[in-house]
Design an enzyme around this catalytic site. Structure first.
Site, PDB file in Angstrom:
ATOM      1  N   HIS A 267       0.851  -1.186   0.000  1.00 45.53           N
ATOM      2  CA  HIS A 267       0.000   0.000   0.000  1.00 45.53           C
ATOM      3  C   HIS A 267       0.883   1.232   0.000  1.00 45.53           C
ATOM      4  O   HIS A 267       1.972   1.235   0.579  1.00 45.53           O
ATOM      5  CB  HIS A 267      -0.925   0.014   1.224  1.00 45.53           C
ATOM      6  CG  HIS A 267      -2.071   0.965   1.091  1.00 45.53           C
ATOM      7  ND1 HIS A 267      -1.950   2.308   1.388  1.00 45.53           N
ATOM      8  CD2 HIS A 267      -3.348   0.779   0.679  1.00 45.53           C
ATOM      9  CE1 HIS A 267      -3.110   2.904   1.161  1.00 45.53           C
ATOM     10  NE2 HIS A 267      -3.980   2.002   0.739  1.00 45.53           N
ATOM     11  N   ASP A 318      -7.814  -4.925  -0.656  1.00 44.60           N
ATOM     12  CA  ASP A 318      -8.326  -5.653  -1.820  1.00 44.60           C
ATOM     13  C   ASP A 318      -8.147  -7.167  -1.701  1.00 44.60           C
ATOM     14  O   ASP A 318      -8.893  -7.927  -2.329  1.00 44.60           O
ATOM     15  CB  ASP A 318      -7.610  -5.171  -3.082  1.00 44.60           C
ATOM     16  CG  ASP A 318      -7.871  -3.710  -3.377  1.00 44.60           C
ATOM     17  OD1 ASP A 318      -9.056  -3.348  -3.482  1.00 44.60           O
ATOM     18  OD2 ASP A 318      -6.910  -2.938  -3.489  1.00 44.60           O
TER      19      ASP A 318
END
Length: 382
Positions: A267, A318
């Site tokens: 991320h 996700d």
């Protein structure tokens, strides 16, 4: 220092550049902290409903019982889609759900009863209306794409339950409803991500709220922002539901050896586990166990451990949302539009905040071209 002589600071992608002040969302990437309006995401995921989180994002505090009842009534009133939008939906070619979402959200503006108004009170109504309508829009599109006929929302059902009902035609049980409700909470906002920033840039021009939301949808459509959970699930499906652990390990190690990215890891902000992944991991396991489809969770867990060992990367939001959505009966092509069903609450909160203390967002570019004037040559001499 730019070559114009001005003192400018350049950071690729505006990474870590402070672009605005906001009271909506706080992220501490070093310690894995995410909060909305000061409320930790773990508390909200464990104890709140999506409707409560919407109210919190828009109004700055958790709703009292009567305030929550009013919001739920407004959602119920505004969930049904205008007939012209349903007709337009049927006329669009089936394909990319984000293309349809972008077009149909824009069309919603033409039927909005407040379309010509732009006061703060009206924009709050539009925010609520858009959040209600986008859920019905995405669920209806998903149903039509599978050959079904549209189903009217049930005013007695909550937001998460209504989405699953309109999508599948069946009333979900309490476990599925709560799982999807939590997923909506986890995706509702995430500070100045690409789509939220795009929405705020549009809002800063004082365009209407529908146009600003369409700007957010357009940014979310890009594969570097939305779509990673769909990529995760497509990889899982390519590996197959009959793949055993040695086959899975071999396939992932081969991809890593070829320097291919495994979707759902890493991320831009978090340096530890994405706090949203904590809840989605648990939901993926629970939904898999109760549905008899544990394979997708078990595959995810094996790959998480393997990539963590090989690349020292943590799963992001996700990664486990893929198997969670798939087990809930949501088709892969609908994953990114479902992201918008939740994030519209955050987009509209940021748009309202931008309107309330507006300044046109106009950054500068570090010019790297030639400085010296060039001689203009007539076209017949070039």
């Amino acid at each position: 220092m730019s070559n114009t002589g001005e003192t400018l600071t350049f950071k690729a992608g505006l990474q870590d550049v402070i672009a605005t002040t906001s009271e909506i969302c706080f992220i501490d990437g070093e310690h894995g902290v995410l909060s909305y309006r000061g409320f930790d995401i773990h508390d909200l995921a464990a104890r709140a409903s999506f409707e409560e989180v919407c109210f919190l994002l828009w109004f700055g505090h958790l709703p009292a019982r009567d305030e929550l009842s009013t919001l739920r009534s407004q959602f119920a009133e505004w969930r049904p889609l205008p007939e012209n939008v349903v007709r337009l939906m049927r006329s669009l070619p089936l394909g990319n759900g984000m293309d349809a979402l972008r077009t149909l959200t824009s069309a919603l503006a033409h039927s909005d009863p407040d379309v010509a108004k732009n006061s703060p009170e009206v924009n709050v109504r539009k925010a609520i209306r858009l959040t209600a309508q986008l859920a019905t829009l995405v669920a209806t599109y998903g149903r039509v794409a599978e050959g079904g006929t549209p189903i009217d929302p049930d005013p007695s059902l909550g937001h998460a339950e209504n989405f699953l009902f309109v999508l599948t035609g069946e009333r979900p049980d309490a476990v599925a409803t709560r799982a999807f409700d939590v997923a909506l909470i986890l995706h509702a906002d995430h500070e100045l991500n690409a789509s939220t920033f795009a929405a705020r840039v549009a809002a800063a021009t004082l365009t209407d709220i529908h146009s600003a939301v369409v700007a957010g949808i357009s940014a979310l459509k890009g594969p570097l922002h939305g779509g990673a959970n769909a990529d995760v699930m497509r990889l899982w499906l390519a590996l197959g539901d009959d793949a055993d652990p040695p086959q899975i390990e071999g396939a992932i190690l081969d991809k890593l050896a070829r320097k291919e990215k495994i979707p759902g890891f890493g991320h831009r902000v978090y340096r530890t586990e994405d706090p949203r992944a904590t809840h989605l991991r648990r939901m993926s396991e629970e939904l898999g166990a109760r549905s008899g489809r544990e394979h997708w969770y078990e595959m995810s867990r094996q790959i998480e451990v393997l990539v963590g060992h090989e690349k020292n990367l943590n799963p992001n939001v996700d990664f486990y949302s893929a198997s969670t959505y798939y087990t809930l009966g949501i088709k892969v092509d609908l994953f990114t539009p479902v992201f918008a069903v939740s994030r519209v609450a955050g987009w509209t909160a940021h748009i309202l905040e931008q309107y309330a203390n507006n300044r046109l967002i106009r950054p500068r570019a570090d010019y790297t071209g030639e400085l010296h004037p060039k001689a203009f040559v007539a076209i017949d001499q070039r």
